[in-house]
Design an enzyme around this catalytic site. Structure first.
Site, PDB file in Angstrom:
ATOM      1  N   HIS A  46       0.803  -1.211   0.000  1.00 38.97           N
ATOM      2  CA  HIS A  46       0.000   0.000   0.000  1.00 38.97           C
ATOM      3  C   HIS A  46       0.847   1.277   0.000  1.00 38.97           C
ATOM      4  CE1 HIS A  46      -3.410  -2.575   0.855  1.00 38.97           C
ATOM      5  NE2 HIS A  46      -4.213  -1.559   0.659  1.00 38.97           N
ATOM      6  N   HIS A  89     -12.577  -3.859  -3.084  1.00 37.60           N
ATOM      7  CA  HIS A  89     -13.123  -4.416  -1.840  1.00 37.60           C
ATOM      8  C   HIS A  89     -14.334  -5.314  -2.124  1.00 37.60           C
ATOM      9  CE1 HIS A  89     -11.205  -1.206   1.023  1.00 37.60           C
ATOM     10  NE2 HIS A  89     -10.336  -1.765   0.199  1.00 37.60           N
ATOM     11  N   TYR A 133     -13.334   4.291  -4.888  1.00 35.14           N
ATOM     12  CA  TYR A 133     -12.042   3.790  -5.343  1.00 35.14           C
ATOM     13  C   TYR A 133     -11.926   3.835  -6.867  1.00 35.14           C
ATOM     14  CZ  TYR A 133     -10.431   2.052  -0.802  1.00 35.14           C
ATOM     15  OH  TYR A 133      -9.986   1.960   0.486  1.00 35.14           O
TER      16      TYR A 133
END
Length: 747
Positions: free
Chosen positions: A92, A201, A208
């Site tokens: 990340h 997700h 996103y």
């Protein structure tokens, strides 16, 4: 710097702080306020300096900016942002270094002059993982975060190189990687779906997607017209995602239930993505410019005043593009458990949940009270004619919003402390989060050639909270009329009432407050809110006139208050087989809704736990939501029976011609009973990331429908004739991906 000692705030990487997330809450905010600058801020400053350098006119300014940039470059390289460094936690990090790529690329000549170019190239290759491009893809799709944070880094690191055969090899590999990454991904994998959903997700996640589309659209544009460009399928898939987003956003705001863990009314699409796709040409490569995307951009960018948008609007206008009209019709996002109906400038957005798709995402300090967002919510987004549609223009603000009464939902009305998400780390596959699932496979929508449609779901709340809560809910979209039905509403909670919310509207100014203060209830069957949306309620309802409501913010948990009016069905405590019926007509008048209440243009032909069937005289349509396999003949039209659960819609074009649409909302990522695990008779909370089926492709589900009469049609691989007599015609639809299948039939 003093006596050889450098003083000042430190630079840190946000993921290092995760080591403390179980010790300090909220960990990220504590670390941020008590230490130095996160890596993101450092590279954002470097990017701003690089942009300023390239825009500077005076030599003295350029020299000063060059010195500043090189000093920052040497410092951050010395601190470990270089090839081979992992900072102890190499995941990340893309969010923290994504501005580095543009900064270094813009200063290519400066770095080369300083003898730093090769070193900078290696740094960018390392952090963007560009060497992974050499690995041949074997499946469609890539992680949305990669599009967001690394794709431009890959391209920048390649373009930063001096021309060489190696640079060409990188470009070819990059084009191949981008092509496969943009194609429709299977199961719940990122990034883009066959239905237009943008995934992260394990769900359609616009918040996103805008970041991912930033990388995908720029990459497609940069490589367009070259031998390295993406293929037609990849290009069309990204275009479909943008078209779907501009359909469910009205005008540019995300609907509340599609806002992920940030239901605060601020999430927006990014118009410039449509501009990049305009300049990238049509997916089939026949046109240098995609004017359809250009028309979308001109509508969405109206009011956008960034320097880039101003220049882009002028350029795209010169191509002959003009703002498109507001989108009209119906959209069913099977991988988002969402249906959208649009007419005029209003939209109605319905959202559900299933055993494949969570209804709401909760983090610590994010979406604390939005548990019911996926319980069949329907948000009406509208505005006075000539004004832009926003959450506020649609009667939604966060202050005073009662999270128990999200419009359209059927839910148990709880004290806020009981409604607040109990967020924890449930397994080694997930973080500290909550994304609960139903155990029901039946949830989703049908769209009849993008004009009208329906939506149905079996609602079953997770046992973490009130697992006895069940309902069968459906929506039937007939042009400007939406018929809403609920049956089988039950639970054993006897401390709190269960209610279905028809509307909850904020009074954000004195005009709205005066409207509700003077509101006359009338016969109690026809209602008109201050925004011009009409409601027909043939059953008793509970109206709350203008009242001051106290609530909490979704993230900080701070108290809020506001003036609101609401209308609900009160099913009582611990209801058994409760039901409701109402219709919604946006953009109407008092006279029109009163006339509708006196003579409704629809008929409920059946409403029980087996099926919700509604006919519309105005559109010559019958809408079917079949929760169970019918045991007897279906009422209301030529559709007599089906051999399994499904959604269907029949529109009679004439006495001898009809349009039949069938969808199986079960995504069928696995078949059979739910994979839920039970402990002491209750479902255990588990993350979706621990489910092995989340990577599975959607399986085919045959659905056979029998029609009254002998009908002729042109079949294909997905739609086949099974049996035909003088009295009946049986057709098999091979359903997949929750998509809608249309067939025209004639006698």
């Amino acid at each position: 710097k003093k006596k050889g000692i450098i003083t000042g705030k430190a630079i840190w990487f946000v993921r290092h702080a995760e080591a403390y997330e179980r010790m300090i809450s909220p960990w990220d905010k504590h670390i941020l306020t008590r230490t130095g600058y996160e890596m993101t801020d450092y590279f954002t400053l470097m990017q701003r300096i690089a942009i300023a350098y390239n825009n500077a006119v005076e030599d003295a300014d350029k020299d000063e900016l060059k010195k500043m940039f090189l000093l920052m470059y040497e410092h951050i390289t010395d601190q470990g942002v270089c090839w081979g460094s992992c900072w102890g936690n190499i995941h990340h990090y893309g969010y923290s270094v994504r501005n580095m790529y543009a900064a270094y690329f813009l200063m290519k000549n400066v770095l080369k002059e300083a003898g730093k170019l090769d070193e900078a190239v290696q740094t960018m290759l390392w952090y963007s993982q560009t060497n992974e491009l050499y690995t041949k893809p074997v499946e469609n799709g890539i992680d949305m975060d990669t599009f967001n944070t690394a794709s431009i880094g890959c391209m920048s690191s390649i373009l930063l190189m001096d021309d060489s055969p190696e640079k060409v090899r990188y470009l070819r590999s990059c084009g191949r990687w981008l092509d496969w990454g943009c194609r429709p991904a299977k199961g719940l994998d990122d990034s883009f779906k066959i239905d237009g959903s943008g995934y992260h997700h394990c769900n359609n996640y616009p918040g996103y997607s805008v970041g991912g589309l930033n990388g995908a659209t720029q990459m497609i544009y940069i490589l367009s017209g070259t031998e390295f460009g993406v293929g037609q399928l990849a290009h069309q898939t990204v275009k479909n995602a943008l078209m779907a987003m501009r359909f469910f956003c009205n005008k540019i705001h995300f609907p509340l239930a599609l806002s992920g863990r940030h239901p605060n009314g601020t999430g927006k699409l990014t118009p410039i993505h449509y501009a990049f796709m305009t300049l990238a040409g049509t997916p089939d490569g026949t046109q240098q410019y995609d004017k359809e995307m250009g028309n979308m951009y001109m509508r969405l960018a109206d009011g956008a005043n960034s320097t880039l948008d101003k220049k882009m609007k002028l350029k795209i206008q010169m191509l002959g593009c003009a703002p498109e009209d507001d989108p009209q019709g119906n959209l069913a996002l099977s991988y988002g458990c969402t249906s959208v109906q649009r007419r005029d400038n209003w939209s109605a957005v319905v959202r559900g949940t299933s055993r494949y798709l969570w209804g709401a995402e909760h983090y610590v300090g994010e979406n604390l009270y939005g548990r019911y967002l996926g319980y069949g919510s329907m948000q009406i987004l509208t505005a006075p004619k000539g004004e832009n549609v926003t959450p506020k223009s649609s009667g939604w603000v966060q202050n005073g919003f009662d999270w128990n009464h999200i419009p359209g939902t059927t839910a148990i009305v709880l004290p806020l402390e009981d409604l607040k998400a109990k967020i924890r780390n449930v397994d080694i596959s997930s973080g500290v989060e909550e994304m609960l699932y139903s155990d029901e496979a039946f949830a989703g929508g049908l769209s009849q050639r993008g004009v009208n449609g329906n939506f149905g779901m079996k609602l079953h709340e997770h046992d973490k909270y009130n697992g006895s809560m069940r309902a069968r809910k459906s929506y039937h979209f007939f042009d400007n009329t939406i018929v809403c039905l609920g049956t089988g509403i039950e639970n054993i909670v006897d401390q709190h009432p269960t209610e279905t919310t028809v509307f909850q509207v904020a009074a954000t100014d004195s005009k709205a407050e005066n409207y509700w203060k003077d509101y006359k209830v009338g016969d109690g069957k026809s209602w008109l809110d201050n925004l011009g949306t009409g409601y027909y309620t043939p059953q008793p309802v509970k109206f709350s006139g203008l009242v001051k409501q106290e609530s909490r913010t979704e993230d900080t948990d701070k108290p809020t208050e506001g003036m609101w009016a609401s209308l609900v069905f009160d099913h009582g405590k611990a209801p058994k087989n409760a039901s409701y019926e109402y219709a919604v007509i946006p953009n109407t008048t008092r006279e029109q809704i009163d006339a509708f209440a006196a003579a409704p243009t629809y008929k409920v032909l059946r409403a029980d736990n087996q099926a919700h069937i509604v006919s519309s005289d105005a559109t010559h349509t019958v809408s079917y939501v079949l929760f169970e396999t019918p045991k007897d003949m279906l009422p209301g039209g030529p559709l007599l029976k089906t051999d399994t659960t499904c959604l269907a819609m029949v529109r009679m074009v004439s006495a001898k011609k009809m349009l039949l649409t069938v969808a199986q909302p079960d995504l069928a990522l696995y078949r059979g009973p739910s994979d839920d695990v039970y402990k002491d008779g209750k479902r255990v909370e588990r993350s979706v990331y621990s489910r092995p089926w989340r990577h599975n492709p959607s399986l085919e589900i045959p659905v056979r429908v029998t029609l009254l009469g002998k009908w002729n049609f042109e079949g294909n691989e997905a739609i086949k004739l099974v049996e035909q007599t003088n009295k009946t015609t049986t057709i098999e639809f091979v359903c997949k991906d929750g998509l809608s299948f249309n067939v025209e039939l004639e006698k």
